[in-house]
Design an enzyme around this catalytic site. Structure first.
Site, PDB file in Angstrom:
ATOM      1  N   GLU A  46      -2.071  -1.406   7.984  1.00  0.00           N
ATOM      2  CA  GLU A  46      -2.413  -0.741   6.719  1.00  0.00           C
ATOM      3  C   GLU A  46      -1.447  -1.148   5.615  1.00  0.00           C
ATOM      4  O   GLU A  46      -0.242  -1.311   5.850  1.00  0.00           O
ATOM      5  CB  GLU A  46      -2.331   0.789   6.841  1.00  0.00           C
ATOM      6  CG  GLU A  46      -3.159   1.399   7.940  1.00  0.00           C
ATOM      7  CD  GLU A  46      -4.640   1.447   7.649  1.00  0.00           C
ATOM      8  OE1 GLU A  46      -5.031   1.207   6.485  1.00  0.00           O
ATOM      9  OE2 GLU A  46      -5.404   1.739   8.585  1.00  0.00           O
ATOM     10  N   THR A  47      -1.992  -1.276   4.417  1.00  0.00           N
ATOM     11  CA  THR A  47      -1.202  -1.328   3.188  1.00  0.00           C
ATOM     12  C   THR A  47      -1.619  -0.138   2.327  1.00  0.00           C
ATOM     13  O   THR A  47      -2.810   0.080   2.095  1.00  0.00           O
ATOM     14  CB  THR A  47      -1.427  -2.637   2.414  1.00  0.00           C
ATOM     15  OG1 THR A  47      -0.980  -3.742   3.207  1.00  0.00           O
ATOM     16  CG2 THR A  47      -0.669  -2.630   1.099  1.00  0.00           C
TER      17      THR A  47
END
Length: 276
Positions: A46-47
């Site tokens: 995830e970002t």
């Protein structure tokens, strides 16, 4: 354009463990294709991106999360990482942080060394596994459940560790990936109520190291089975992570630690390229 980027290991008290998340604070939203490209370039599960909402009386920030392949509606470890960056790097001093997100209102509170996520409970319902699932998992589950994510309950920790699923089959299931869970253990050094792993190949994540959103489903199940609201959970991926959880009505409180691994700059544009 230069953006500050942080990489944080979440649900752990040391680097090289837990789940790494990239966090990129923004002053305003960039186009969605740029956000997705940044997440793909980071190549982490995830970002997280957040933007302040100074005119919104109910929220402090608007928070979004992208895997390398898609935007998701809820992410625990990148929310924890975002809160850690706000408190430890960006000077946030409030008692809590109120996030607006696709999954609704989310709150994070700092409690000593822990960051506590206030997330929606997503209790599972008993279901029959789809045809071919047992072969794809490699072992028959003791129980099978469906929520936003599917969940297979196995006999013990060893069975969870041994799972090597058919990722193509898991990617084709009509849900948000697969949780595999089992009862925990107490061996004198630590007491664990439940263990789990989580697979999300449909989102570009074959196995997620530590998954806060999965515990929105795991915790209601084990709270009922064990007859207790406070659950110490461990995700037993190769990196591993610890989650200290409480079922609170229709909410799940998920607490964990976080460690800064990296701080740097992202160049959106030409970078060092030269013309002529």
């Amino acid at each position: 354009m230069e953006l500050t980027i942080f990489q944080v290991d979440a649900f752990t008290d040391r680097v090289f463990a837990g789940n790494p998340a990239a966090v990129i604070p923004l002053s305003e939203w960039l186009p969605d294709n740029v956000l997705q490209s940044l997440a793909l370039e980071n190549n982490l599960s995830e970002t997280a991106f957040f933007v302040p909402t100074p005119t919104d009386p109910n929220h402090d920030f608007h928070l979004r999360w992208f895997t390398p392949a898609i935007e998701v509606d809820l992410c625990g470890h990148a929310t924890l990482a975002s809160a850690a960056v706000l408190y430890r790097e960006l000077g946030w001093s409030g008692d809590e942080i109120r996030f607006k997100a696709l999954a609704g209102d989310l709150v994070v509170r700092k409690k000593g060394a822990l960051f506590e996520l206030d997330f929606p409970a997503r209790a599972p319902k008993a279901d029959e596994p789809p045809e071919g699932f047992v072969e794809a998992l490699g072992t028959p589950p003791r129980e099978f459940y469906k929520a936003k994510k599917f969940m297979a309950v196995l006999e013990n920790e060893a069975a969870v560790l041994a799972v090597d699923p058919d990722m193509d089959f898991i990617a084709g299931m009509q849900g948000d990936g697969l949780i595999v869970t089992a009862p925990g253990r107490s061996d004198g050094s630590e007491s664990i109520d439940c263990v789990s792993r989580y697979f999300a190949p449909h989102a570009g994540i074959p196995e997620d190291p530590v998954t806060g959103s999965a515990h929105c489903t795991i915790i209601p199940y084990w709270a009922e089975k064990l007859g207790k609201m406070d659950i110490n959970a461990k995700q037993i991926s190769a990196r591993g992570g610890d989650l200290y959880c409480t079922l609170a009505g229709d909410r799940v409180l998920i607490a964990g630690q976080a460690v800064l691994y990296m701080k740097g700059a992202v160049h959106v544009g030409d970078g060092w390229s030269e013309q002529g």
